[in-house]
Enzyme design. Structure first.
Site, short mmCIF file in Angstrom:
data_model
loop_
_atom_site.label_atom_id
_atom_site.label_comp_id
_atom_site.label_asym_id
_atom_site.label_seq_id
_atom_site.Cartn_x
_atom_site.Cartn_y
_atom_site.Cartn_z
N CYS A 53 0.83 -1.21 0.00
CA CYS A 53 0.00 0.00 0.00
C CYS A 53 0.88 1.27 0.00
O CYS A 53 1.53 1.54 -0.99
CB CYS A 53 -0.97 -0.05 1.18
SG CYS A 53 -2.35 1.04 0.94
N HIS A 58 -3.72 -5.24 0.59
CA HIS A 58 -3.14 -5.66 1.88
C HIS A 58 -3.09 -7.19 1.99
O HIS A 58 -4.08 -7.80 2.38
CB HIS A 58 -3.96 -5.08 3.04
CG HIS A 58 -3.75 -3.62 3.22
ND1 HIS A 58 -2.76 -3.10 4.03
CD2 HIS A 58 -4.39 -2.56 2.67
CE1 HIS A 58 -2.80 -1.78 3.99
NE2 HIS A 58 -3.78 -1.43 3.17
N GLU A 102 -1.80 -8.93 4.23
CA GLU A 102 -1.80 -9.39 5.62
C GLU A 102 -3.19 -9.58 6.20
O GLU A 102 -3.35 -10.23 7.22
CB GLU A 102 -1.00 -8.41 6.49
CG GLU A 102 -1.62 -7.02 6.71
CD GLU A 102 -1.37 -6.04 5.56
OE1 GLU A 102 -1.06 -6.48 4.44
OE2 GLU A 102 -1.52 -4.82 5.79
N ASP A 109 0.55 -14.62 30.32
CA ASP A 109 1.87 -14.05 30.04
C ASP A 109 2.82 -14.17 31.24
O ASP A 109 3.96 -14.63 31.09
CB ASP A 109 1.75 -12.57 29.64
CG ASP A 109 0.86 -12.38 28.43
OD1 ASP A 109 0.60 -13.37 27.73
OD2 ASP A 109 0.42 -11.24 28.18
#
Ligand code: XMP
Length: 513
Positions: free
Chosen positions: A78, A167, A169, A225
């Site tokens: 892009c 895009h 992705e 986490d």
């Protein structure tokens, strides 16, 4: 280790590019557009992200291509594609019809290395106001759509350089994964050796080297986490690690005991601190959500610090900070705009160094690493839970009695989700990103037996999401909702009405406060 560099020009989908590259078992770093690591011998290719800017703006982000061209394969996405076209002598103009949403490729050069295996009419996702009207000399079109002539282009002389105005992705570009595979693996030559096992092995070696014989403290939250960070550190340095788990009294029903049990089974050295009375006292009468958060944040630091000071020879503070936390905390000029230190200010005050072993991982990778480390699914499959806990799910002031009511209702909902089977042999709990119950500051009339009641209402919230940035309400089966509603009203004293929250994010948020 081989790596792809993704130069960030500020697009909302830059992180997604990173995730897609990692899904190809290839390490990547997302860096501000002007921070290309010139001397890193591990770089095998460069991706330029999109941007909210136009290359024709006076303050558009520019790049010195001397560092890149002829040295690495380049893929511009892009804005990245438009920037290359503009820089090398082509022309980018504001397009008459803005190009947003689905588009179908019309013609592609089937022999092109980037488009290998991609159907000539593949669907792609466009999102740009500018368009490339003229390619620079020495560049040629590889793919077009009915309205975008230069949907993809390449250098004509075989230099490994491509630009795509769509895009690859995003999910809606169905051929995007294959296109990125072609770039990362075939063109850049990734050996695809980034894996949880490899990560665990190399991180343990690094941690041993970094920490030596020092002592480390880590705050556990019961979440994925911090738990994975703790187990990884424990593997590396054993009992040099001391963990601290603060119970602020706003956890789920029995959560403190259950999680402490799970940690003990993992062999972690955990100091548990029950500070609930302190938090209830400080929160008494407070209704403003932000004040609640501040009180809990400060209270947490006070309790944590008091415990941490007892470990007089600690040199390090370890944290479960993950990659998206760090990306969010930097803007594209590399300036820190939000600090993600969970225990803000403490490292400086206590002269501790920071250790963040998960700093390169995305959430799904943390879970894969946790699995690799043998952490039970019960711990790594847990839904995210906000730091301030049930405080942000009790609208209005907080009392121990309200916490009890909410814990009971929440327990019925969550254990229901854990038990309700789905068609694919899984359970509902694993199909939602996050779920919980909200205690509303509302009383309503009901009837139980022959008695009129005037009791509280609760809302159930369950969402699907991939990153909590956007979310949709989970379309839970009516039978399930009916059972949960029944169970809550029959078993939780003080509740006579159950609602289901059907708002998506945006415009709503996941939590109510
Ligand atoms: P929202 O409500 O903004 O939440 O859609 C997005 C995600 O962040 C979690 N959340 C928090 N986590 N402290 C936290 O540690 C907080 O104050 C906080 N507020 C929201 C929320 O549970 C969801 O996963």
């Amino acid at each position: 280790m081989q790596k792809i560099i993704i130069l960030d020009f500020g697009s909302q989908t830059t992180q997604l590019i990173g995730r897609r590259v990692r899904e190809l078992n290839t390490f990547c770093e997302i860096l501000p557009y002007n921070k290309f690591p010139k001397d890193d011998p591990d770089v095998i290719g460069v991706i330029l992200s999109g941007s909210p800017l136009s290359v024709n703006q006076a303050d558009a982000f520019r790049l010195d291509f001397a560092d890149l061209r002829g040295r690495y394969p380049i893929l511009g996405i892009c804005y990245g594609a438009q920037l290359m076209a503009d820089t090398f002598g082509g022309k980018v103009e504001s397009s008459d019809s803005r190009e947003y949403g689905r588009a179908q490729l019309q013609t592609i050069d089937a022999d092109d290395a980037l488009f290998k295996g991609i159907a000539p009419d593949a669907q792609v996702w466009m999102s740009h106001g500018d368009t490339i009207t003229h390619l620079p000399q020495g560049f040629e079109v590889v793919a077009s759509t009915p309205t975008v002539k230069h949907a993809a282009y390449r250098a004509a002389d075989g230099e490994p350089l491509w630009g795509v105005q769509f895009h690859p992705e995003v999910f809606h570009t169905l051929c995007g994964r294959l296109l990125l595979h072609n770039f990362v693996v075939d063109i850049c030559g990734s050996q695809q050796d980034w894996s949880p096992a490899q990560f665990v092995e190399s991180t343990i070696a690094e941690l041993r080297q970094q920490i030596g014989t020092d002592r480390v403290i880590l705050g556990l939250s019961g979440g994925v986490d911090s738990s994975v960070a703790a187990v990884l550190l424990h593997r590396a340095i054993g009992d040099q690690l001391t963990c601290i788990f603060v119970d602020h009294g706003l956890l789920r029903k029995d959560e403190y005991t259950e999680v402490m049990g799970l940690y003990a089974n993992l062999g972690l050295n955990v100091i548990g601190v029950d500070a609930s009375q302190k938090f209830y006292a400080e929160l008494s009468g407070v209704t403003d959500p932000e004040r609640k958060r501040k009180i809990i944040g400060k209270g947490f630091i006070d309790v944590f610090e008091a415990e941490a000071r007892k470990i007089t020879d600690a040199r390090w503070l370890a944290q479960g900070t993950i990659y998206p936390d760090r990306i969010e905390s930097m803007n594209i000029t590399g300036k820190v705009i939000k600090s993600h230190h969970n225990v803000g200010g403490l490292p400086e005050k206590m002269n501790l160094k920071i250790c963040e072993p998960l700093r390169w991982l995305f959430k799904d990778e943390v879970r894969r690493v946790g699995k690799q480390l043998g952490i039970p699914q019960l711990l790594i499959g847990r839904h995210p839970f906000p730091g301030p806990g049930l405080a942000v799910r009790i609208l209005g002031d907080i009392t121990p009695e309200k916490v009890r009511v909410l814990q009971e209702a929440d327990d019925i909902f969550i254990s229901g989700l854990r038990q309700w089977p789905t068609e694919d042999g899984d359970v509902l709990y694993n199909k939602v990103w996050q779920a919980g119950v909200i205690l509303l500051p509302v009383q309503s009339v009901g009837v139980m037996g022959d008695e009129r009641t005037y009791e509280q209402a609760v809302a159930l919230r369950a969402v699907t999401s991939t990153d909590a940035m956007t979310a949709d309400w989970a379309h839970l089966p009516y039978d399930f909702l009916a059972k949960v509603s029944n169970d809550i009203i029959n078993h939780v004293r003080g509740v006579n009405r159950v609602c289901y929250d059907i708002s998506s994010k945006p415009p709503a948020t996941i939590e109510w406060e």
